[in-house]
Design an enzyme around this catalytic site. Structure first.
Site, PDB file in Angstrom:
ATOM      1  N   HIS A  34      39.400  46.495  33.718  1.00  0.00           N
ATOM      2  CA  HIS A  34      40.195  46.375  34.943  1.00  0.00           C
ATOM      3  C   HIS A  34      40.875  47.697  35.290  1.00  0.00           C
ATOM      4  O   HIS A  34      41.984  47.982  34.802  1.00  0.00           O
ATOM      5  CB  HIS A  34      41.272  45.303  34.755  1.00  0.00           C
ATOM      6  N   GLU A  43      42.315  48.425  38.069  1.00  0.00           N
ATOM      7  CA  GLU A  43      43.502  48.152  38.885  1.00  0.00           C
ATOM      8  C   GLU A  43      44.730  47.857  38.020  1.00  0.00           C
ATOM      9  O   GLU A  43      45.870  47.986  38.475  1.00  0.00           O
ATOM     10  CB  GLU A  43      43.230  47.005  39.862  1.00  0.00           C
ATOM     11  N   CYS A  82      35.248  42.557  36.559  1.00  0.00           N
ATOM     12  CA  CYS A  82      35.285  41.399  35.669  1.00  0.00           C
ATOM     13  C   CYS A  82      34.510  40.224  36.277  1.00  0.00           C
ATOM     14  O   CYS A  82      33.287  40.269  36.351  1.00  0.00           O
ATOM     15  CB  CYS A  82      36.730  41.045  35.339  1.00  0.00           C
TER      16      CYS A  82
END
EC number: 6.3.5.3
Length: 227
Positions: A203, A205, A86
């Site tokens: 994302h 994660e 990002c």
């Protein structure tokens, strides 16, 4: 494999990454304050999401001048892994480790959603744990995530297999309505020519913990580690 997560004033996804690398995968991980210059102990450098320096001027424009950036570039040139997620992707384009730029979303609004992306290339460690053409469901949260580059750059990215992730629908089809931000060629993530630097807007994660009911992002980290 030792991970380092760069922390700028305004970073807010750094702990999310650490929860994966240290918490779920039990890998040595340290937070790297942006004023550090010695990161030679790291195998992987992660530039996380957030709003470095409040995204003043434009995303990543101020972060590029932080002392740690010179060391990040050196790490990349040595062939070590660098992952920008990002805001991290935005920074990687600002410092020239990746081509193109991330500009305002096509609808000019901040988008916080979950999207489908297709795995385009599994010949690199980042994606070797995925199946070719696999469809992932990953979160996005950005206001300036529209990937833009000139036609020659786009052609080079496609020819070299540098596009790793592409926005699609849940069946893997590429249609305009499934491109959340208007990115050219539906690009969600790219690498440098050598393949050791990856930038992506979604994302991974935030989709790695079974406790959250989303694990499609975990294989990116596992693939990098070789299992």
């Amino acid at each position: 494999m030792k991970f380092g997560i760069v922390v700028f004033p305004g970073s807010n996804c750094d702990r999310d990454v650490a929860m994966v690398t240290e918490g779920l995968l039990d890998q040595p991980t340290r937070m790297v304050w942006h004023q550090e210059t010695d990161i030679s102990d790291l195998d992987v450098v992660v530039i996380p999401g957030g709003f470095s320096y409040g995204d003043y001027l434009r995303c990543g424009a101020i972060a590029r001048f932080s002392p740690v950036i010179k060391s990040v570039i050196e790490q990349a040139q040595q062939g070590k892994y660098v992952l920008g997620i990002c805001n991290g992707f935005q920074i990687l384009t600002e410092i020239g480790l990746l081509p193109g730029a991330l500009i305002r979303n096509q609808n000019l609004s901040f988008i916080c959603d979950r999207v489908s992306v297709r795995v385009e290339n599994t010949n690199l460690p980042w994606t070797q744990a995925y199946s070719p053409g696999g469809i992932l469901s990953l979160p996005i949260a950005h206001g300036e995530g529209r990937y833009y580059a000139d036609q020659k750059t786009l052609e080079t990215l496609e020819e070299n297999g540098q596009v790793l992730f592409r926005y699609c629908n849940s069946s893997g089809e590429i249609e305009a309505k499934d491109n959340p931000n208007g990115s050219l060629n539906h690009i969600a993530g790219i690498t440098n020519p050598q393949g050791n630097v990856l930038g992506m807007m979604p994302h991974p994660e935030r989709a790695s913990d079974p406790m959250l009911g989303a694990t499609d992002g975990l294989k990116l980290f596992k693939g990098l580690m070789g299992f």
